[in-house]
Design a protein around this motif. Sequence first.
Motif, PDB file in Angstrom:
ATOM      1  N   ALA A 254       0.973  -1.237  -0.115  1.00 36.04           N
ATOM      2  CA  ALA A 254       0.228  -0.023   0.015  1.00 36.04           C
ATOM      3  C   ALA A 254       0.909   1.173  -0.054  1.00 36.04           C
ATOM      4  O   ALA A 254       2.205   1.204   0.419  1.00 36.04           O
ATOM      5  N   PRO A 255       0.350   2.374  -0.323  1.00 36.41           N
ATOM      6  CA  PRO A 255       1.060   3.548  -0.431  1.00 36.41           C
ATOM      7  C   PRO A 255       1.520   4.074   1.072  1.00 36.41           C
ATOM      8  O   PRO A 255       0.611   3.777   1.817  1.00 36.41           O
ATOM      9  N   TYR A 256       2.662   4.293   1.137  1.00 35.82           N
ATOM     10  CA  TYR A 256       3.288   4.904   2.500  1.00 35.82           C
ATOM     11  C   TYR A 256       3.550   6.107   2.878  1.00 35.82           C
ATOM     12  O   TYR A 256       4.199   6.740   2.070  1.00 35.82           O
ATOM     13  N   PHE A 257       2.501   6.831   3.167  1.00 36.01           N
ATOM     14  CA  PHE A 257       2.789   8.399   3.680  1.00 36.01           C
ATOM     15  C   PHE A 257       3.171   8.224   5.068  1.00 36.01           C
ATOM     16  O   PHE A 257       2.427   7.788   5.979  1.00 36.01           O
TER      17      PHE A 257
ATOM     18  N   LYS B 127      -1.141  13.572  -0.447  1.00 37.77           N
ATOM     19  CA  LYS B 127      -1.810  12.268  -0.692  1.00 37.77           C
ATOM     20  C   LYS B 127      -3.396  12.619  -1.165  1.00 37.77           C
ATOM     21  O   LYS B 127      -3.669  11.662  -2.048  1.00 37.77           O
ATOM     22  N   GLU B 128      -4.098  13.860  -0.974  1.00 30.30           N
ATOM     23  CA  GLU B 128      -5.422  13.854  -1.362  1.00 30.30           C
ATOM     24  C   GLU B 128      -5.227  14.170  -2.850  1.00 30.30           C
ATOM     25  O   GLU B 128      -6.404  13.750  -3.520  1.00 30.30           O
ATOM     26  N   ASN B 129      -4.392  14.759  -3.303  1.00 33.58           N
ATOM     27  CA  ASN B 129      -4.340  15.459  -4.501  1.00 33.58           C
ATOM     28  C   ASN B 129      -3.377  14.541  -5.612  1.00 33.58           C
ATOM     29  O   ASN B 129      -2.740  14.948  -6.688  1.00 33.58           O
ATOM     30  N   ASN B 130      -2.767  13.251  -4.982  1.00 25.40           N
ATOM     31  CA  ASN B 130      -1.951  12.489  -5.885  1.00 25.40           C
ATOM     32  C   ASN B 130      -0.686  13.190  -6.112  1.00 25.40           C
ATOM     33  O   ASN B 130      -0.077  12.879  -7.232  1.00 25.40           O
TER      34      ASN B 130
END
Length: 425
Positions: free
Chosen positions: A36-39, A360-363
């Motif tokens: 999964a993407p990791y922020f 994250k919200e805006n890619n």
Amino acid sequence: MKRLLTALFVLFTCCAHAITGKYITVEGNRLMKDGAPYFYVGANFWYGPILGSKGEGGNRERLVYELDSLRSMGVDNLRILVGAERGSKFANSVSPVLQSAPGVYDEALFDGLDYLLAEMEKRNMVAVLYLTNSWDWSGGYGFYLRETGHGDSPSAEGPGGFEAYCNYAANMNSDPKAQKLFFDYIKTVIPRTNKYTGRKYTEDPTIMAWQIANEPRPFSTKECDNMIKFLTKTTKLIKSLDKNHLVSLGSEGIVGCENNEEVCERSVMDKNVDYMTIHIWPKNWNWTSNDRLTEALPNVYLKAKDYIASNSRIADKAAKPIVIEEFGYPRDHALYSAEATVSARDNFYNFIFQQIIQSKENNGNIVGCNFWGWGGKGRLNGSRWKAGDDFLCDPPHEPQGWYSVYDSDTTTTDLIKAAVKTLRK
């Protein structure tokens, strides 16, 4: 019962980490962890291996406390110095040191790094390990240059001192003998086997990335090409030793490339660089002053946003993610003690956290940050660090408490918790 439950939790997270056995990877402009993407919101914790040592400066009880404190906030990413080299006689450098002479290592400090990584694994935390420093507060470039005939690094303090240091440090980009000593050190560190886990560093998912140095710079416009060559040789070496982990430069971004966007872009385009890093230091870069820390915030936000955008465009061209891996702001009224308030700092931290959240919200390609830095339960004992004092995140040449987050800074730790919670939704 509480201790039993804690032990079971640690055992579970350790086992879960080991079972997944996945390294953090890059897919396009994303870091990926466990598919999964990791922020993330992480911390700088350069002195962790010293606390993990059984020798001088070691304090494993404090290390465990600090790791638990960070994990309780949701912080799972720590940027750590592998170890200091013997410093200049003109600098107030870190002590103890991992490398006192070429190839001469303090095994207690290697053991401290092993222990730190083992404890981080129990907490499902990951490390970004930087191998050396362009500045002499931990030996760094000055160690390798001194050992190859350049003498001790000059003091950067006083009139003309900073320029003298830059002229000196620039030699690291072009001296093959100094670079060879550094490469020999890399060949010692990366293949190491952790005594506590029995796992080679190259096979340890607790390590997210190897990083060449803290703030590698050309230190001169005429050394930009040589810096690119040096960094490229180093990333190639690291990848030849370790196929599993990411590699980054540790760069400040454009500021660390003589404010030349083209040079910065060339450094990031290296095929062995997996993600871009930038640093943001409003006070050090004269975006604010000690008497206007709050009043200057609107200007600080504008400059920081512009700097992030400029570097982000470079990361876009390279199709790589970007991490704001250093950022700091002084305590209110430029005071240093744990009793000083941190309202201006909290506002600046929140600004940085919002850049990750909005990305994250805006890619976007901004995937994480590491605040500078975690001081935890350490407390200052005078403005200048000396052996025997608590380690804070402020380097020994800087005022102690200047940028460190204490465990008593609850407004800041609450902000961190909230940012982590938002990123994990």
